[in-house]
Design an enzyme around this catalytic site. Sequence first.
Site, PDB file in Angstrom:
ATOM      1  N   ASP A   1      -2.474   3.439 -14.065  1.00  0.00           N
ATOM      2  CA  ASP A   1      -1.052   3.418 -14.437  1.00  0.00           C
ATOM      3  C   ASP A   1      -0.898   3.282 -15.950  1.00  0.00           C
ATOM      4  O   ASP A   1      -0.060   3.949 -16.573  1.00  0.00           O
ATOM      5  CB  ASP A   1      -0.284   2.320 -13.685  1.00  0.00           C
ATOM      6  CG  ASP A   1      -1.049   1.012 -13.591  1.00  0.00           C
ATOM      7  OD1 ASP A   1      -2.264   0.990 -13.907  1.00  0.00           O
ATOM      8  OD2 ASP A   1      -0.449  -0.005 -13.194  1.00  0.00           O
TER       9      ASP A   1
ATOM     10  N   ASP B   1      -7.028  14.446 -10.683  1.00  0.00           N
ATOM     11  CA  ASP B   1      -6.185  15.607 -10.366  1.00  0.00           C
ATOM     12  C   ASP B   1      -4.828  15.438 -11.050  1.00  0.00           C
ATOM     13  O   ASP B   1      -4.323  16.341 -11.728  1.00  0.00           O
ATOM     14  CB  ASP B   1      -6.027  15.677  -8.836  1.00  0.00           C
ATOM     15  CG  ASP B   1      -5.441  16.995  -8.382  1.00  0.00           C
ATOM     16  OD1 ASP B   1      -5.281  17.899  -9.225  1.00  0.00           O
ATOM     17  OD2 ASP B   1      -5.142  17.136  -7.184  1.00  0.00           O
TER      18      ASP B   1
ATOM     19  N   ASP C   1      -3.239  17.455 -14.793  1.00  0.00           N
ATOM     20  CA  ASP C   1      -2.009  18.231 -14.971  1.00  0.00           C
ATOM     21  C   ASP C   1      -1.090  17.581 -15.997  1.00  0.00           C
ATOM     22  O   ASP C   1      -0.404  18.270 -16.758  1.00  0.00           O
ATOM     23  CB  ASP C   1      -1.286  18.420 -13.634  1.00  0.00           C
ATOM     24  CG  ASP C   1      -1.838  19.623 -12.883  1.00  0.00           C
ATOM     25  OD1 ASP C   1      -2.931  20.110 -13.268  1.00  0.00           O
ATOM     26  OD2 ASP C   1      -1.204  20.092 -11.924  1.00  0.00           O
TER      27      ASP C   1
ATOM     28  N   LYS D   1      -8.531   1.737 -10.716  1.00  0.00           N
ATOM     29  CA  LYS D   1      -7.530   0.737 -10.326  1.00  0.00           C
ATOM     30  C   LYS D   1      -8.285  -0.395  -9.635  1.00  0.00           C
ATOM     31  O   LYS D   1      -7.997  -0.774  -8.483  1.00  0.00           O
ATOM     32  CB  LYS D   1      -6.494   1.403  -9.395  1.00  0.00           C
ATOM     33  CG  LYS D   1      -5.269   0.575  -9.132  1.00  0.00           C
ATOM     34  CD  LYS D   1      -4.357   0.400 -10.327  1.00  0.00           C
ATOM     35  CE  LYS D   1      -3.179  -0.472  -9.954  1.00  0.00           C
ATOM     36  NZ  LYS D   1      -2.364  -0.853 -11.129  1.00  0.00           N
TER      37      LYS D   1
ATOM     38  N   TYR E   1      -9.935  12.780  -1.528  1.00  0.00           N
ATOM     39  CA  TYR E   1     -10.013  14.159  -1.042  1.00  0.00           C
ATOM     40  C   TYR E   1     -11.256  14.373  -0.194  1.00  0.00           C
ATOM     41  O   TYR E   1     -11.761  15.477  -0.072  1.00  0.00           O
ATOM     42  CB  TYR E   1     -10.007  15.137  -2.226  1.00  0.00           C
ATOM     43  CG  TYR E   1      -8.733  15.132  -3.045  1.00  0.00           C
ATOM     44  CD1 TYR E   1      -7.629  14.394  -2.650  1.00  0.00           C
ATOM     45  CD2 TYR E   1      -8.634  15.876  -4.205  1.00  0.00           C
ATOM     46  CE1 TYR E   1      -6.462  14.376  -3.393  1.00  0.00           C
ATOM     47  CE2 TYR E   1      -7.470  15.868  -4.960  1.00  0.00           C
ATOM     48  CZ  TYR E   1      -6.392  15.127  -4.558  1.00  0.00           C
ATOM     49  OH  TYR E   1      -5.243  15.114  -5.297  1.00  0.00           O
TER      50      TYR E   1
END
Length: 345
Positions: A210, A234, A238, A177, A131
């Site tokens: 993952d 982010d 959620d 990752k 971002y």
Amino acid sequence: MRTHRVAILPGDGIGPEVVDITVRALEAVQEKAGTYKLELVMGEAGVNAIAKYGTNVPPQTVDMLKTTVACLKGPMTTPEKPGAPPSAALTIRKLFDLYANVRPCLSLPNVPSAKPNIDLTIVRENTEGLYSNIEFEVGEGVAVAMRVISRKASERVARFAFKLANQRRKRLSYVHKANILRRTDGIFNQAVLSVSKEFPEVAIDSYYIDNMALQLIKRPETFDVIVTTNLFGDIMSDEAAQLVGGLGVVSGANMGDNYAMFEPVHGSAPKYTRQDKVNPIATIFAGKMLLEYVGEKDSARELERAVLEVLKDGKTLTYDLGGKAKSSEMCEAILEKIRRPNAIT
Ligand code: NAD
């Protein structure tokens, strides 16, 4: 008497309703404590402000925010027209360098939860990563987005997460990752490991993103504090919010070294505007985090206790929790619990 000057930005859609309820709850716990004063300063921001001021965070509001120690921000509609200003949350985050996004996720009574005893907090780096807003086209039909990861930003968010873990169950999981994003997540991981030396009492473990997406569903109750980079955080925030009942009950904080912004996770839900229908708890929990931030921990506990008792009673639940209560009825039920004598423990 100590005073905390705090900004209130009601926002758009359902924002003014849930923020008004939260202000009433904040005033009720303040009155009950009788040891401090919240000096609440109202400000305009959001899509509603654009027609009047040409922007969603007007300069008057920015000046006002700078006179306060923190703000409670209601949900705001994100402007979509080409050339429109960025979201108000993004502007305020940048203005005050709010680098840690904090999302507590807690199982609540009478609220559907993936497991009964989830109590985890996700700390997401808020200023860089994917971002960073550096994106360009490199040829016909091909575009590139830069994922900026710096040691400095990684270390400060890691330090924030370690401090939090240290006050909680002393476990920190870091998510990345690094098997694929070797350089960027290599720097992030090194930063976490380097800061970990300052907190020898905090146990750490490491997950690929993952695998963490899977483990959060499988055994969410085993996690304490989770720290990660911007995009991963982010998405995980959620995912975790839904594990404990979703939009109506989860709040978040954007924390910097000198300022903080507290808000519900949900948006402005325009279709429910002025219907007295939505759940105010997410915003009330944002208010609870604000009280903790300004150091009024007893009142924060008092506010949480009142909400938990109303949920436990199960008589005054809004539609999203399977009940028929109006927002105003839930508000009155919570205020009644706060006003009961000798509730502060
Ligand atoms: P939303 O969160 O506003 O609403 C989605 C649905 O969730 C609603 O229709 C409603 O069914 C439910 N919901 C939301 N809040 C609830 C509550 N308190 N109680 C009960 N049910 C609730 O998401 P959206 O419709 O995708 O977005 C609407 C606007 O809000 C958009 O402009 C979006 O960009 C903005 N938004 C703002 C924020 C923020 O200010 N932090 C966050 C998310 C979305």
